[in-house]
Design a protein around this motif. Sequence first.
Motif, PDB file in Angstrom:
ATOM      1  N   ALA A 166       0.824  -1.213   0.000  1.00 19.42           N
ATOM      2  CA  ALA A 166       0.000   0.000   0.000  1.00 19.42           C
ATOM      3  C   ALA A 166       0.857   1.261   0.000  1.00 19.42           C
ATOM      4  CB  ALA A 166      -0.926  -0.005   1.210  1.00 19.42           C
ATOM      5  N   HIS A 167       2.114   1.151   0.450  1.00 18.44           N
ATOM      6  CA  HIS A 167       2.985   2.319   0.533  1.00 18.44           C
ATOM      7  C   HIS A 167       4.249   2.150  -0.310  1.00 18.44           C
ATOM      8  CE1 HIS A 167       0.601   2.123   4.272  1.00 18.44           C
ATOM      9  NE2 HIS A 167       0.576   3.431   4.194  1.00 18.44           N
ATOM     10  N   CYS A 168       4.203   1.232  -1.297  1.00 19.25           N
ATOM     11  CA  CYS A 168       5.426   0.864  -2.013  1.00 19.25           C
ATOM     12  C   CYS A 168       6.011   1.988  -2.858  1.00 19.25           C
ATOM     13  CB  CYS A 168       5.189  -0.379  -2.872  1.00 19.25           C
ATOM     14  SG  CYS A 168       3.946  -0.148  -4.158  1.00 19.25           S
ATOM     15  N   ASN A 169       5.211   2.982  -3.207  1.00 27.15           N
ATOM     16  CA  ASN A 169       5.762   4.090  -3.985  1.00 27.15           C
ATOM     17  C   ASN A 169       6.554   5.057  -3.117  1.00 27.15           C
ATOM     18  OD1 ASN A 169       3.257   4.652  -2.797  1.00 27.15           O
ATOM     19  ND2 ASN A 169       2.945   6.452  -4.110  1.00 27.15           N
ATOM     20  N   HIS A 170       6.552   4.841  -1.787  1.00 28.99           N
ATOM     21  CA  HIS A 170       7.333   5.690  -0.883  1.00 28.99           C
ATOM     22  C   HIS A 170       8.400   4.902  -0.117  1.00 28.99           C
ATOM     23  CE1 HIS A 170       4.369   8.844  -1.526  1.00 28.99           C
ATOM     24  NE2 HIS A 170       3.413   8.011  -1.159  1.00 28.99           N
ATOM     25  N   ILE A 171       8.400   3.574  -0.275  1.00 27.04           N
ATOM     26  CA  ILE A 171       9.210   2.715   0.590  1.00 27.04           C
ATOM     27  C   ILE A 171      10.029   1.730  -0.231  1.00 27.04           C
ATOM     28  CG2 ILE A 171       9.061   0.823   2.293  1.00 27.04           C
ATOM     29  CD1 ILE A 171       6.658   2.261   3.488  1.00 27.04           C
ATOM     30  N   SER A 172      11.243   1.441   0.217  1.00 24.27           N
ATOM     31  CA  SER A 172      12.044   0.362  -0.355  1.00 24.27           C
ATOM     32  C   SER A 172      12.507  -0.552   0.773  1.00 24.27           C
ATOM     33  CB  SER A 172      13.250   0.914  -1.122  1.00 24.27           C
ATOM     34  OG  SER A 172      14.078   1.685  -0.261  1.00 24.27           O
ATOM     35  N   ILE A 173      12.667  -1.844   0.454  1.00 26.58           N
ATOM     36  CA  ILE A 173      13.069  -2.839   1.451  1.00 26.58           C
ATOM     37  C   ILE A 173      14.570  -3.076   1.363  1.00 26.58           C
ATOM     38  CG2 ILE A 173      12.747  -5.215   2.256  1.00 26.58           C
ATOM     39  CD1 ILE A 173       9.971  -5.147   0.902  1.00 26.58           C
ATOM     40  N   ILE A 174      15.244  -2.886   2.467  1.00 25.12           N
ATOM     41  CA  ILE A 174      16.686  -3.158   2.526  1.00 25.12           C
ATOM     42  C   ILE A 174      16.926  -4.614   2.913  1.00 25.12           C
ATOM     43  CG2 ILE A 174      18.854  -2.557   3.684  1.00 25.12           C
ATOM     44  CD1 ILE A 174      17.791   0.294   3.949  1.00 25.12           C
ATOM     45  N   GLN A 175      16.187  -5.076   3.900  1.00 29.84           N
ATOM     46  CA  GLN A 175      16.247  -6.487   4.296  1.00 29.84           C
ATOM     47  C   GLN A 175      14.963  -6.842   5.062  1.00 29.84           C
ATOM     48  OE1 GLN A 175      19.761  -6.396   7.048  1.00 29.84           O
ATOM     49  NE2 GLN A 175      18.336  -7.248   8.537  1.00 29.84           N
ATOM     50  N   PRO A 176      14.589  -8.141   5.035  1.00 28.22           N
ATOM     51  CA  PRO A 176      15.297  -9.321   4.500  1.00 28.22           C
ATOM     52  C   PRO A 176      15.029  -9.517   3.014  1.00 28.22           C
ATOM     53  CG  PRO A 176      13.318 -10.034   5.613  1.00 28.22           C
ATOM     54  CD  PRO A 176      13.392  -8.533   5.790  1.00 28.22           C
ATOM     55  N   LEU A 177      15.873 -10.317   2.390  1.00 21.60           N
ATOM     56  CA  LEU A 177      15.782 -10.553   0.955  1.00 21.60           C
ATOM     57  C   LEU A 177      14.485 -11.256   0.586  1.00 21.60           C
ATOM     58  CD1 LEU A 177      17.062 -10.445  -1.837  1.00 21.60           C
ATOM     59  CD2 LEU A 177      18.242 -12.601  -1.315  1.00 21.60           C
ATOM     60  N   GLN A 178      14.036 -12.237   1.399  1.00 22.83           N
ATOM     61  CA  GLN A 178      12.834 -12.980   1.065  1.00 22.83           C
ATOM     62  C   GLN A 178      11.602 -12.091   1.002  1.00 22.83           C
ATOM     63  OE1 GLN A 178      12.781 -15.161   5.195  1.00 22.83           O
ATOM     64  NE2 GLN A 178      10.684 -15.187   4.426  1.00 22.83           N
ATOM     65  N   LEU A 179      11.534 -11.108   1.891  1.00 25.36           N
ATOM     66  CA  LEU A 179      10.411 -10.166   1.877  1.00 25.36           C
ATOM     67  C   LEU A 179      10.498  -9.275   0.646  1.00 25.36           C
ATOM     68  CD1 LEU A 179       7.942  -8.911   3.228  1.00 25.36           C
ATOM     69  CD2 LEU A 179       9.488  -7.457   4.555  1.00 25.36           C
ATOM     70  N   LYS A 180      11.719  -8.839   0.304  1.00 21.12           N
ATOM     71  CA  LYS A 180      11.923  -7.991  -0.873  1.00 21.12           C
ATOM     72  C   LYS A 180      11.501  -8.718  -2.140  1.00 21.12           C
ATOM     73  CE  LYS A 180      15.447  -5.030  -2.969  1.00 21.12           C
ATOM     74  NZ  LYS A 180      16.832  -4.510  -2.821  1.00 21.12           N
ATOM     75  N   GLN A 181      11.848 -10.002  -2.239  1.00 15.58           N
ATOM     76  CA  GLN A 181      11.490 -10.791  -3.419  1.00 15.58           C
ATOM     77  C   GLN A 181       9.980 -11.027  -3.495  1.00 15.58           C
ATOM     78  OE1 GLN A 181      14.024 -14.197  -2.745  1.00 15.58           O
ATOM     79  NE2 GLN A 181      15.668 -13.390  -4.064  1.00 15.58           N
ATOM     80  N   ALA A 182       9.361 -11.279  -2.348  1.00 14.04           N
ATOM     81  CA  ALA A 182       7.914 -11.514  -2.328  1.00 14.04           C
ATOM     82  C   ALA A 182       7.155 -10.273  -2.777  1.00 14.04           C
ATOM     83  CB  ALA A 182       7.479 -11.925  -0.924  1.00 14.04           C
ATOM     84  N   ILE A 183       7.564  -9.113  -2.295  1.00 14.93           N
ATOM     85  CA  ILE A 183       6.907  -7.864  -2.679  1.00 14.93           C
ATOM     86  C   ILE A 183       7.158  -7.568  -4.157  1.00 14.93           C
ATOM     87  CG2 ILE A 183       6.818  -5.384  -2.286  1.00 14.93           C
ATOM     88  CD1 ILE A 183       5.524  -7.031  -0.068  1.00 14.93           C
ATOM     89  N   PHE A 184       8.374  -7.795  -4.618  1.00 14.46           N
ATOM     90  CA  PHE A 184       8.711  -7.541  -6.022  1.00 14.46           C
ATOM     91  C   PHE A 184       7.846  -8.394  -6.943  1.00 14.46           C
ATOM     92  CE2 PHE A 184      11.246  -8.442  -9.864  1.00 14.46           C
ATOM     93  CZ  PHE A 184      11.408  -7.145 -10.336  1.00 14.46           C
ATOM     94  N   SER A 185       7.647  -9.656  -6.564  1.00 14.25           N
ATOM     95  CA  SER A 185       6.827 -10.554  -7.373  1.00 14.25           C
ATOM     96  C   SER A 185       5.389 -10.054  -7.468  1.00 14.25           C
ATOM     97  CB  SER A 185       6.869 -11.958  -6.766  1.00 14.25           C
ATOM     98  OG  SER A 185       6.007 -12.840  -7.465  1.00 14.25           O
ATOM     99  N   LYS A 186       4.856  -9.575  -6.372  1.00 12.34           N
ATOM    100  CA  LYS A 186       3.477  -9.082  -6.372  1.00 12.34           C
ATOM    101  C   LYS A 186       3.344  -7.777  -7.157  1.00 12.34           C
ATOM    102  CE  LYS A 186       2.048 -11.407  -2.136  1.00 12.34           C
ATOM    103  NZ  LYS A 186       1.444 -11.315  -0.794  1.00 12.34           N
ATOM    104  N   ILE A 187       4.360  -6.935  -7.088  1.00  9.02           N
ATOM    105  CA  ILE A 187       4.323  -5.680  -7.844  1.00  9.02           C
ATOM    106  C   ILE A 187       4.386  -5.977  -9.345  1.00  9.02           C
ATOM    107  CG2 ILE A 187       5.612  -3.580  -8.370  1.00  9.02           C
ATOM    108  CD1 ILE A 187       6.341  -3.410  -5.422  1.00  9.02           C
ATOM    109  N   GLN A 188       5.215  -6.981  -9.722  1.00 12.26           N
ATOM    110  CA  GLN A 188       5.283  -7.370 -11.131  1.00 12.26           C
ATOM    111  C   GLN A 188       3.936  -7.877 -11.628  1.00 12.26           C
ATOM    112  OE1 GLN A 188       8.621 -10.151 -11.497  1.00 12.26           O
ATOM    113  NE2 GLN A 188       9.611  -8.671 -12.864  1.00 12.26           N
ATOM    114  N   LYS A 189       3.277  -8.682 -10.812  1.00 12.62           N
ATOM    115  CA  LYS A 189       1.966  -9.204 -11.195  1.00 12.62           C
ATOM    116  C   LYS A 189       0.964  -8.071 -11.341  1.00 12.62           C
ATOM    117  CE  LYS A 189      -1.673 -12.417  -9.813  1.00 12.62           C
ATOM    118  NZ  LYS A 189      -2.138 -13.392  -8.802  1.00 12.62           N
TER     119      LYS A 189
END
Length: 336
Positions: free
Chosen positions: A307-330
């Motif tokens: 909900a706030h991804c246009n203002h936020i980036s994930i530094i860690q953990p990697l698994q959370l970053k990958q999960a969010i990236f996958s959903k944003i791609q979809k």
Amino acid sequence: MPVNLDALLRYHTINYCLQQRGKKWTWEELANACAEYADEVAYRTTRNIPSKRTIQNDIKVMRSNDLGYNAPIKNENGRYYYEDIHYSIKNTTINHADLSAIATAAKVLGQYKGFNFFDDLNNIFSKFESRLQIKIINDFDASIQFEKDEEVKGTQYLKLLLNAIQDKTVLKIDYKKFNDSYCKPHVVHPYLLKEYDGRWYLLGWHQEGQYIVTLALDRMENIEMITEVEYCSQSFNAEQYFFNTLGVTFNGEAPQQIILKVEKEYAPYLLTKPMHRSQILIKNEDDGCIFEYNLVINQELENWILAHCNHISIIQPLQLKQAIFSKIQKAANNFS
């Protein structure tokens, strides 16, 4: 002097008893009368009798000017009575500040349709004071408003479930998940009602699965009380259970260190309203702020980040970053 609703119930019950001319009351008789009236008003089935110390303290308050009562209560051989046969605390005036405090509480509680707290309070006041000006409470409707969806399914069960928790009553709940075509019965020992994101959830001990279950009220089809099954408390502590959890979903996994970078312009929103109690500002950079959290990764956390991804980036953990990236791609594919 601030006074809670339970104490107010006892004062008026004691007043009613002491007005019965020709009878003098022991503290035990007053305590039993208070318990009986409290059960009637709150629709409880279990008796909670005040202690001797509680009744004696109530009488001390009523005798004093703390609430403006100055009640002429006398004690003769351990029995209490009014020295002035015409006295009643109903003749005293509740001031505007007291009514304002009650009005605010009524408004806050009254937003939850399933509890009917506001109607209950009005009924209680009508039994207490003929001079109580409920208009002051009604006037608060024009000065405070909550964002509340009155049509959320399942709120009709709120009071029933709250009573079951307080009375330690086991329940059989017919529950239908969104993707299921049929209801499945669950025998649950209810522990907690919790609201999150405009929806209500019940947490309790699942008798068949032997685990803490979370059930959404809007997916409940029917609820029955099971009196023949002994209630099991399991020493549930809501504060500890949700200590490292955002929302209502706890999957049993250990919390992880989560580090987010937030844009400079958006950081004040998190500083004034933290996403979670574990939030720590660990670094303030020119282009943003670095926040640290200690949280279990669950659906609610992922939804918040999305909900706030246009203002936020994930530094860690990697698994959370990958999960969010996958959903944003979809999501991007859905709009391409």
